[in-house]
Design a protein around this motif. Sequence first.
Motif, short mmCIF file in Angstrom:
data_model
loop_
_atom_site.label_atom_id
_atom_site.label_comp_id
_atom_site.label_asym_id
_atom_site.label_seq_id
_atom_site.Cartn_x
_atom_site.Cartn_y
_atom_site.Cartn_z
N GLU A 110 32.67 9.62 -55.84
CA GLU A 110 32.87 10.54 -54.36
C GLU A 110 33.85 9.74 -53.60
O GLU A 110 34.44 10.23 -52.91
CB GLU A 110 31.75 11.56 -54.01
CG GLU A 110 31.45 12.46 -54.91
CD GLU A 110 30.49 13.37 -54.20
OE1 GLU A 110 29.76 13.11 -53.14
OE2 GLU A 110 30.11 14.31 -54.70
N ALA B 275 27.19 2.03 -53.22
CA ALA B 275 26.61 3.46 -53.66
C ALA B 275 25.16 3.29 -54.47
O ALA B 275 25.22 2.18 -55.13
CB ALA B 275 27.58 3.83 -54.53
N TYR B 276 24.57 4.17 -53.96
CA TYR B 276 23.17 3.95 -54.80
C TYR B 276 23.31 4.88 -56.15
O TYR B 276 22.64 4.18 -56.92
CB TYR B 276 22.05 4.75 -53.93
CG TYR B 276 20.71 4.69 -54.18
CD1 TYR B 276 19.82 3.51 -54.30
CD2 TYR B 276 20.08 5.81 -54.87
CE1 TYR B 276 18.67 3.41 -54.51
CE2 TYR B 276 18.80 5.79 -55.62
CZ TYR B 276 18.04 4.60 -55.40
OH TYR B 276 16.74 4.34 -55.65
N GLU C 26 25.35 8.97 -48.96
CA GLU C 26 26.58 8.99 -49.73
C GLU C 26 26.87 10.64 -50.42
O GLU C 26 25.81 11.02 -50.71
CB GLU C 26 26.54 8.05 -50.81
CG GLU C 26 25.39 8.19 -51.89
CD GLU C 26 25.54 7.05 -52.96
OE1 GLU C 26 26.28 7.22 -54.07
OE2 GLU C 26 24.69 6.12 -52.96
N ARG D 228 18.75 11.14 -52.45
CA ARG D 228 19.41 11.65 -53.80
C ARG D 228 18.52 12.74 -54.67
O ARG D 228 19.09 13.70 -54.89
CB ARG D 228 19.65 10.48 -54.73
CG ARG D 228 20.03 10.65 -56.17
CD ARG D 228 20.29 9.78 -57.02
NE ARG D 228 18.98 9.05 -57.41
CZ ARG D 228 18.67 7.98 -58.24
NH1 ARG D 228 19.84 7.46 -58.97
NH2 ARG D 228 17.36 7.72 -58.60
N ILE E 144 30.84 7.31 -47.99
CA ILE E 144 29.63 6.79 -47.27
C ILE E 144 29.47 6.94 -45.69
O ILE E 144 30.47 6.57 -45.24
CB ILE E 144 29.25 5.59 -47.84
CG1 ILE E 144 28.97 5.36 -49.27
CG2 ILE E 144 28.08 5.05 -46.95
CD1 ILE E 144 28.81 3.99 -49.88
N ILE F 200 21.91 5.49 -44.58
CA ILE F 200 23.19 5.69 -45.40
C ILE F 200 23.13 7.04 -46.05
O ILE F 200 22.22 7.07 -46.80
CB ILE F 200 23.57 4.31 -46.16
CG1 ILE F 200 23.82 3.13 -45.31
CG2 ILE F 200 24.68 4.93 -47.07
CD1 ILE F 200 24.34 2.02 -46.06
N TYR G 257 32.69 0.03 -52.38
CA TYR G 257 31.96 1.24 -52.61
C TYR G 257 30.91 1.16 -54.02
O TYR G 257 29.68 1.58 -53.54
CB TYR G 257 32.89 2.38 -53.00
CG TYR G 257 32.39 3.69 -53.31
CD1 TYR G 257 31.87 4.41 -52.15
CD2 TYR G 257 32.10 4.13 -54.41
CE1 TYR G 257 31.21 5.71 -52.50
CE2 TYR G 257 31.50 5.54 -54.85
CZ TYR G 257 30.92 6.14 -53.89
OH TYR G 257 30.39 7.31 -53.78
N TYR H 249 35.16 5.00 -46.48
CA TYR H 249 35.83 5.70 -47.66
C TYR H 249 36.93 5.08 -48.43
O TYR H 249 37.53 4.09 -47.86
CB TYR H 249 36.44 7.13 -47.45
CG TYR H 249 37.70 7.00 -46.32
CD1 TYR H 249 38.96 7.16 -47.03
CD2 TYR H 249 37.59 6.51 -45.19
CE1 TYR H 249 40.25 7.06 -46.36
CE2 TYR H 249 38.84 6.45 -44.56
CZ TYR H 249 39.85 6.53 -45.18
OH TYR H 249 41.14 6.54 -44.38
N GLN I 147 20.59 -0.23 -46.94
CA GLN I 147 20.53 0.75 -48.12
C GLN I 147 19.06 0.36 -48.79
O GLN I 147 18.50 1.02 -49.25
CB GLN I 147 21.61 0.61 -48.85
CG GLN I 147 21.63 1.57 -50.21
CD GLN I 147 22.04 2.71 -50.03
OE1 GLN I 147 21.52 3.35 -49.19
NE2 GLN I 147 23.12 3.13 -50.58
#
Length: 265
Positions: free
Chosen positions: A92, A86-87, A34, A160, A95, A32, A82, A54, A19
């Motif tokens: 949600e 997560a970035y 997400e 993103r 990933i 990755i 997570y 998940y 990541q």
Amino acid sequence: MKEISSIHNSYIKELLKLQEKSRERKKKGLFIIEGKREISLAVAANYNFDTVLYVDDLICEKEVLHLFNENVNRIQISKEIYQKLAYRASTEGVIAVTKAKDFSLEHIKFVTKNPLILVAEGIEKPGNIGALLRTADAANVAAVFIANPKSDLYNPNIIRASIGCVFTTQIAVGTSEEIISYLTENNIRLYATTLQNSNEYHKENYTEASAIAVGTEDTGLTAVFRERATQNINIPMQGEIDSMNVSVAAAIVLFEAKRQREFKR
């Protein structure tokens, strides 16, 4: 179904490197994704997936996991993991570890004889690259060519900022020379956005095979684009400044090209 609950797990540590570091993404050929929308767009673009992780409390297994075939590893992870992976600040809960594609020019295929292409040279900020990809998707261009990129296209901020549009349009990466040579060999007109020796953008004809090139907001396109373009073009400015955000400039010219093409029908 495998489960991982510790952030100290060796596999999770590998994913954190993936990541955070471009070098790791290039070395392993993985990146990755997400988010449900972004993953769905990558599935539609025929990306191959390695693993999906998940959080059972955040997402129903049927919501996204049905998109993956049985060869894709499935791992249930804790909320703590997570949040570490997560970035963005979303919840949600899914990933995907995904296999990178080859962005060589030789893989580009056009379905029409007069493609419309966006070329971006030397763009540094991942957010600007993401915005350009969103613009390209909105205009439904045939391809996006990235010349001399400063970030790899699987940078999480690009994914993103593009809201997944990195997956919706054909992309090729190369040097400025390679991209200009490709355009020349395929009889694609090159319009370089620059103030030097340029005509107003709306006075040009983009109904034939065309590429619109944009550069950095600080220095613009390099001399190789300005000197070898079919025509240099500018967007007349009516305020106090002489430049605008690169994605806005690209949108103005691309949608003028789309307008001309619709009118020609």
